[in-house]
Each structure stands twice: as structure tokens, then as C-alpha cells.
Design a protein around this motif. Structure first.
Motif, short mmCIF file in Angstrom:
data_model
loop_
_atom_site.label_atom_id
_atom_site.label_comp_id
_atom_site.label_asym_id
_atom_site.label_seq_id
_atom_site.Cartn_x
_atom_site.Cartn_y
_atom_site.Cartn_z
N VAL A 1 0.82 -1.23 -0.01
CA VAL A 1 -0.14 0.08 0.11
C VAL A 1 0.90 1.24 0.34
N PHE A 2 0.57 2.11 -0.82
CA PHE A 2 1.42 3.43 -0.97
C PHE A 2 0.50 4.62 -0.81
N LEU A 3 1.03 5.69 -0.21
CA LEU A 3 0.42 6.85 0.05
C LEU A 3 1.07 7.79 -1.19
N VAL A 4 0.20 8.53 -2.14
CA VAL A 4 0.29 9.18 -2.90
C VAL A 4 -0.08 10.78 -2.87
N GLU A 5 0.63 11.76 -2.80
CA GLU A 5 0.23 13.27 -2.57
C GLU A 5 0.27 13.63 -4.20
N LEU A 6 -0.95 14.07 -4.60
CA LEU A 6 -1.25 14.22 -6.11
C LEU A 6 -0.49 15.28 -6.57
N ARG A 7 -0.35 16.38 -6.01
CA ARG A 7 0.15 17.86 -6.35
C ARG A 7 1.30 18.22 -5.78
N ASP A 8 2.26 19.05 -6.26
CA ASP A 8 3.24 19.52 -5.53
C ASP A 8 2.78 21.10 -5.21
N ALA A 9 3.63 21.96 -4.67
CA ALA A 9 3.45 23.01 -4.17
C ALA A 9 2.79 24.11 -4.98
N THR A 10 3.11 23.88 -6.34
CA THR A 10 2.63 24.92 -7.35
C THR A 10 1.02 24.31 -7.90
N GLY A 11 0.85 23.24 -7.78
CA GLY A 11 -0.56 22.72 -7.95
C GLY A 11 -0.25 21.61 -9.05
N ALA A 12 0.81 21.49 -9.67
CA ALA A 12 1.17 20.66 -10.53
C ALA A 12 1.15 19.08 -10.20
N LEU A 13 0.53 18.07 -10.94
CA LEU A 13 0.52 16.76 -10.66
C LEU A 13 1.80 16.35 -10.78
N ARG A 14 2.14 15.42 -9.68
CA ARG A 14 3.37 14.68 -9.61
C ARG A 14 3.41 13.50 -10.14
N GLY A 15 3.93 13.25 -11.43
CA GLY A 15 4.21 12.14 -12.28
C GLY A 15 2.65 11.40 -12.55
N ILE A 16 1.77 12.27 -12.66
CA ILE A 16 0.62 11.68 -12.83
C ILE A 16 -0.26 12.22 -14.15
N ARG A 17 -0.83 11.40 -15.14
CA ARG A 17 -1.59 11.98 -16.13
C ARG A 17 -2.96 11.62 -15.99
N ILE A 18 -3.83 12.40 -16.38
CA ILE A 18 -5.38 12.17 -16.31
C ILE A 18 -5.64 11.93 -17.69
N ASN A 19 -6.00 10.64 -17.89
CA ASN A 19 -6.19 10.17 -19.52
C ASN A 19 -7.70 10.63 -19.74
N ARG A 20 -8.85 10.71 -18.83
CA ARG A 20 -9.90 11.17 -19.26
C ARG A 20 -10.96 10.98 -17.70
N LEU A 21 -11.90 11.76 -17.82
CA LEU A 21 -13.05 11.54 -17.04
C LEU A 21 -14.05 10.32 -17.39
N LYS A 22 -14.41 9.72 -16.63
CA LYS A 22 -15.62 8.68 -16.86
C LYS A 22 -16.87 9.38 -17.13
N ASP A 23 -17.28 8.72 -18.41
CA ASP A 23 -18.86 9.18 -18.61
C ASP A 23 -19.87 8.17 -17.94
N LYS A 24 -20.47 8.54 -16.89
CA LYS A 24 -21.25 7.75 -16.02
C LYS A 24 -22.57 7.79 -15.96
N LEU A 25 -23.37 6.77 -15.64
CA LEU A 25 -24.79 6.66 -15.41
C LEU A 25 -25.18 7.77 -14.40
N GLY A 26 -24.53 7.73 -13.29
CA GLY A 26 -24.99 8.53 -12.22
C GLY A 26 -23.54 9.12 -11.44
N THR A 27 -23.77 9.68 -10.23
CA THR A 27 -22.59 10.34 -9.50
C THR A 27 -21.91 11.37 -10.46
N ARG A 28 -22.81 11.90 -11.08
CA ARG A 28 -22.16 12.87 -12.14
C ARG A 28 -21.45 14.13 -11.44
N ALA A 29 -21.78 14.42 -10.42
CA ALA A 29 -20.89 15.58 -9.71
C ALA A 29 -19.52 15.23 -9.56
N LEU A 30 -19.34 13.76 -9.20
CA LEU A 30 -18.04 13.15 -8.77
C LEU A 30 -17.16 13.04 -9.77
#
Ligand SMILES: Cc1cc2nc3c(=O)[nH]c(=O)nc-3n(C[C@H](O)[C@H](O)[C@H](O)COP(=O)(O)OP(=O)(O)OC[C@H]3O[C@@H](n4cnc5c(N)ncnc54)[C@H](O)[C@@H]3O)c2cc1C
Length: 530
Positions: free
Chosen positions: A235-264
């Protein structure tokens, strides 16, 4: 031309209008605690049908957007969220929706207090309860497995349990990969050691990551050279962003297009050397991460019951103002019986979910007996899977109870069904959790303590004249018979029925103990038919 316009259903204070919750807390809390909790929930019950519901509606109507590049072509992978979603985050911190569970002001009853709030909050929150669940699960994981000498781990725990909106964090849980969410043993994310202080770099893809705007996540990865299968994962703990707000070694490929939970926001991610800290030591990650899931599954169960309660409240309110064939819907015996059936299902689920809430509170405060720990192990998957399935049935029936209006988006009713439908899928599907019930029985002997507890309580209820003692004893004998089956295929094929049986008995027993009048009897009968 008709000048008729239907009066819409109006919700009342979510706490004041919930006699079951209030009576339950009256039984469970000592007088001094009750006074405080009652006052707080009365205030909160108003807030959840007021500004919190408005923020939830806003978040739902303005879903998150992925912004991969800035105007100059630089990869930024921002996720835009609405002001409503942000306001829900602030309110969650201020209300202590996670903090209450860790401040432990009322000792083992603190989870009861916290989950009563979550139950009121969830149906107004556009599923903000999801980041809270994962944040709470992460906090519990860090409390159990985190190294107290690790400053980053300590800081993460403090953020997750903060009441200060400026400091408050939520967390993601990145388990599911393309190869599977139920079977995470195939996880192909690799962790490469970066330094001697427990820091690693992660590479791989995560196929479902909800609450991707969270500040941190817990995730599974295989340390280079570790064995295949679940035991080789850590198990690993990942902190997503650095002090400037940039993602740390992470790319977001896309957001899911979901039936519900649309705000999430739920994203697919590529980890490309994302810095991460090992938590809880090397290996056995699938077993360890269960500490997190035990919390998120309790959230799922409580959210399911809260969602049912809200849907039923809406249907009842509508039945009082909608007229058909010259009478209000509520005055038509068949419509009333339909609503009573939903009420009974909801009550059974309430007692089941809150039984688990009480047990987890005891476990975390070190006051649970061995028998209670075994029951918690058994009832956590049972409560999650059963309440989730019932939530879908209830939401569907409530849409039906609104007629055509139930199917029309701007009534906001279809959302009840869409959002309920995710409850049986995430945090372990119905079948996968049913098999987990068998594991609890086979590996930890969790059935006998539960059966003995139920048998004792039924005997006591018989003394008070409970009419449903005999049918419940019959059901208990049926599930005991199933547990004795020896054929492995038969055991697996019957797992769902077994879990449902345990759920129904536990919930109905709660109803039986709670009140022994004729209305309660009728409710139990209806609930057991469901
Ligand atoms: C909106 C949403 C948000 C999500 N967010 C997250 C997130 O934040 N983090 C995360 O890690 N995951 C997330 N998930 C993923 C979710 O946890 C998985 O989808 C779920 O665990 C099921 O895994 P799967 O999709 O691989 O289905 P599969 O594991 O392929 O299962 C497919 C079907 O097979 C059944 N099945 C599987 N194994 C067995 C068996 N042994 N016996 C009988 N039946 C079986 C299942 O019950 C299911 O019905 C999210 C999913 C959704 C829909």
C-alpha cells in the motif's frame, strides 16, 4: 385550457421528520450526549435540505470537466469543479463529517454520531459522501498502519481529520485497474525504490479513480521483484500535487462518462514515476487495505439507507399533495401499502447498517469483545451488499410512485435511481462480497458468534411476546443449514442467499427489539417479504 399546476413535494427538516433516527439515538445515547447530538442534528437537518441541497444540485448540474492543456499547449490535467462541489467540501470539514469519528468525543458512540450526520448529508450531497468515505478510510488506515515517526504520514492524518476547510483533505483509493476491480491481485502498477526512506516511484494505470481532485490517495502497487498475486502488493500513499498545484508524475487520461454520480470526478490515470510513500510495510497489501474498505463499506451502507429515507420522504410528501381519482394518493390503500412496503425495507436496512456502525465504533475504541469483532467481520460485507440492493429497489419504486414526473430530469428524481445504482457496484460487488461472507465464516469462524448472539436475543424477545420470534428462528435454522453445506460449488452458488438471510435476520431482529407494537409487527412482516 387547464389551469391546474401540481404542487411539488416539500421536504421538512431531515432530522425532525425522521422519528426512527431520533428514537434510535434516544435509546443508544446517554442523556447528556443526546442533548448535544439532538441539538446538532436538528440544526444540520435544516441545513441539508437548505444550502447543502442547493450546492448538491449545483454540483450535479455542472459536472466536472477535464482540462488537459493550458491555452499554450502545456499539459496541465486540471479538473474543473463547480462552486457547489467546493462548498460541499467546506461544509464537510466544518461539520466534522470525518473528524467526529476520530475526535471520539463520545467514545465508542462517536461513529454513531458521525454516521447519523452522514445519513442526513448523503442524499443532499451529490455523492460528496464518496470522497469523505475514502478520506475516512484512509485516515483509519494511517491510524492503524501509519508510522508515527513519518512526518508526512502524520500530516496526512491531520489533514484528513481536520475541521478547518483550509486544511481539510479528502483521499482517493486507486485499486481498480483494467484487469479488474474485484480481483486486484493482477495489479500491474510497479513501485521502484527512490531512496532509503520508504519513498518509491509508481508506474502503471488506474482504471477507476473517484474524487480525483482529492489531495492524496492510497493505492496498491507491486514493489519491483515482489511475488505475483495479492500478497506481493503493498500500500502506498500518493500526494497528487506539488506546491505549485502541478500533478506529480500523474496524467489524467480522461474522466469517466457515468450513469450517475455525475458531480463526482472519476478518472482514468497513468502513473508515470509518481512519488509515493510505502505505508504499512512491504507486501500483504490486499489484506491490509481491508482496513480502509471496512470504513468505506460502512459509509456505503449508511448512504444507502440515507438515500432510501430521502426518497421515501419525497414519495410521502408527494402522495399528500397529488390527487388521482378524486383522492390524495396517500388515501388510496394500494398506494399507501406500496409506500409502507418501502418504509419497512428502509427500516430493516437502518437497523442492519447501524448495527455495524455500533460495532465498528467499539472496535476502534478497543471495547469490542472477540464475539463482536467476529460479528463486525461478518456483518460489514452483509450490510454493504444488502442495503445497496435495497436502495436500488426503493429508488426505482419511488420514481414509479411519482408517475411520469419520476422520469423527468428537472424534477431531479431520476438522479435518485442513477445514484443508487452505483451502490451495489463499487466497494465490492454483490457477488464478490457474498463470497467474502463465506471467507469470514471459513477463516475467522464469524458465523457462530453471530448465530449465538441472534439466538440469545430472540429468546429475550420471545419473553416480551415478539410475534416474529418463531419465523426468525426458522430463518436462522435455514442459514445455519446452508453454512453446514460441504460441497464447495453449492456453497459458492448459495452465497448471495446466505448473505441476504443474515442481513434480513439482523435487520428484522433490530426492528423487533426496538418496538413490539402492532405497527412494528406489520413492518417486520413487510420487510421480510422484501
Ligand atoms: C462510479 C464508479 C466509481 C468508481 N470509483 C473507484 C475508485 O475510486 N477506486 C477504485 O479502485 N475503483 C473504483 N471503481 C471501480 C469498482 O470498484 C469496480 O468496478 C468494482 O470493484 C468491480 O470491478 P470490475 O469493474 O473489474 O468488475 P469485475 O470484477 O470484472 O466483475 C464483473 C461481474 O462479475 C462478478 N464477479 C467477479 N468475480 C466473481 C466471482 N468470483 N464469483 C461470482 N461473481 C463474480 C461481479 O460481482 C460482477 O457482477 C468505481 C466504479 C464506479 C462504477
Amino acid at each position: 385550457m387547464s389551469d391546474f399546476y401540481q404542487q411539488p413535494p416539500r421536504l421538512e427538516n431531515a432530522y425532525d421528520s425522521d422519528p426512527l433516527l431520533r428514537a434510535f439515538l434516544e435509546r443508544r445515547l446517554p442523556a447528556d450526549e443526546l442533548v448535544e447530538v439532538d441539538r446538532e442534528l436538528h440544526r444540520f437537518g435544516e441545513r441539508v435540505i437548505g444550502e447543502i441541497a442547493r450546492w448538491g444540485d449545483e454540483a450535479e448540474s455542472q459536472p466536472p470537466r477535464h482540462i488537459p492543456y493550458d491555452p499554450w499547449g502545456r499539459r496541465v490535467d486540471d479538473i474543473w469543479v463547480s462552486d457547489g462541489w467546493r462548498a460541499l467540501d467546506r461544509a464537510s470539514a466544518e461539520e466534522g463529517l470525518v473528524a467526529i469519528g476520530y475526535e471520539r468525543r463520545y467514545g465508542e458512540r462517536s461513529r454513531l454520531h458521525q454516521m447519523a450526520k452522514l445519513y442526513l448529508f448523503h442524499p443532499s450531497s451529490a455523492t460528496y459522501s464518496c470522497p469523505l468515505a475514502m478520506g475516512d478510510g484512509a485516515a483509519r488506515f494511517l491510524e492503524v498502519y501509519g508510522d508515527r515517526n513519518d512526518e508526512r504520514v502524520r500530516a496526512a492524518f491531520t489533514h484528513l481529520t481536520s475541521r478547518d476547510p483550509a486544511d481539510f483533505w479528502t483521499a482517493g483509493q486507486w485499486m481498480t485497474e483494467r484487469s479488474g476491480g474485484s480481483d486486484v491481485s493482477q495489479t500491474s502498477t510497479i513501485a521502484r525504490r527512490d531512496d532509503a526512506n520508504g519513498c518509491f516511484r509508481l508506474s502503471g494505470t488506474k482504471w477507476f479513480t473517484s474524487a480525483t481532485t482529492s489531495q492524496m490517495a492510497l493505492t496498491l502497487a507491486r514493489i519491483e521483484g515482489a511475488p505475483a498475486g495479492g500478497r506481493g502488493l503493498s500500500v502506498f500513499l500518493v500526494e497528487l500535487r506539488d506546491a505549485t498545484g502541478a500533478l506529480r508524475g500523474i496524467r489524467i487520461n480522461r474522466l469517466k462518462d457515468k450513469l450517475g454520480t455525475r458531480a463526482l470526478p472519476t478518472a482514468e490515470l497513468t502513473l508515470d514515476g509518481a512519488p509515493a510513500r510505502l505505508v504499512g510495510g512491504e507486501g500483504d497489501g490486499v489484506r491490509k487495505i481491508a482496513t480502509l474498505f471496512n470504513v468505506t463499506r460502512v459509509y456505503n451502507a449508511v448512504a444507502a439507507v440515507g438515500g432510501m429515507r430521502r426518497a421515501i420522504a419525497l414519495a410521502n410528501a408527494y402522495a399528500r399533495v397529488r390527487v388521482a381519482f378524486g383522492e390524495r394518493l396517500i388515501d388510496h390503500p394500494l398506494h399507501r401499502a406500496t409506500l409502507l412496503d418501502l418504509e419497512a425495507r428502509c427500516r430493516l436496512c437502518f437497523f442492519l447498517a447501524f448495527r455495524v456502525v455500533e460495532l465498528i465504533g467499539k472496535e476502534e475504541c478497543g471495547t469490542a469483545t472477540d464475539a463482536e469483532l467476529a460479528m463486525l467481520r461478518l456483518l460489514t460485507p452483509v450490510a454493504k451488499l444488502y442495503t445497496a440492493k435495497q436502495a436500488v429497489i426503493v429508488a426505482s419504486e419511488v420514481l414509479d410512485a411519482f408517475g411520469g414526473a419520476g422520469y423527468i430530469e428537472d424534477t431531479r428524481l431520476p438522479r435518485l435511481l442513477r445514484d443508487a445504482q452505483v451502490l451495489p457496484i463499487w466497494e465490492g460487488t454483490t457477488n464478490v462480497l457474498s463470497l467474502d461472507v463465506w471467507r469470514a465464516i471459513e477463516r475467522t469462524g464469524a458465523f457462530e458468534p453471530w448465530r449465538d448472539d441472534v439466538a440469545d436475543r430472540l429468546e429475550r424477545a420471545r419473553g416480551k411476546g415478539g410475534r416474529h420470534v418463531t419465523p426468525l428462528l426458522g430463518m436462522l435454522s435455514d442459514v445455519t443449514h446452508t453454512v453446514k453445506l460441504e460441497d464447495a460449488a453449492l456453497r459458492a452458488a448459495g452465497a448471495r442467499e446466505l448473505a441476504f438471510g443474515i442481513a434480513r435476520i439482523t435487520g428484522a431482529l433490530g426492528m423487533l427489539e426496538f418496538s413490539a407494537d402492532a405497527a412494528a409487527d406489520e413492518n417486520i412482516e413487510r420487510a421480510l417479504r422484501g
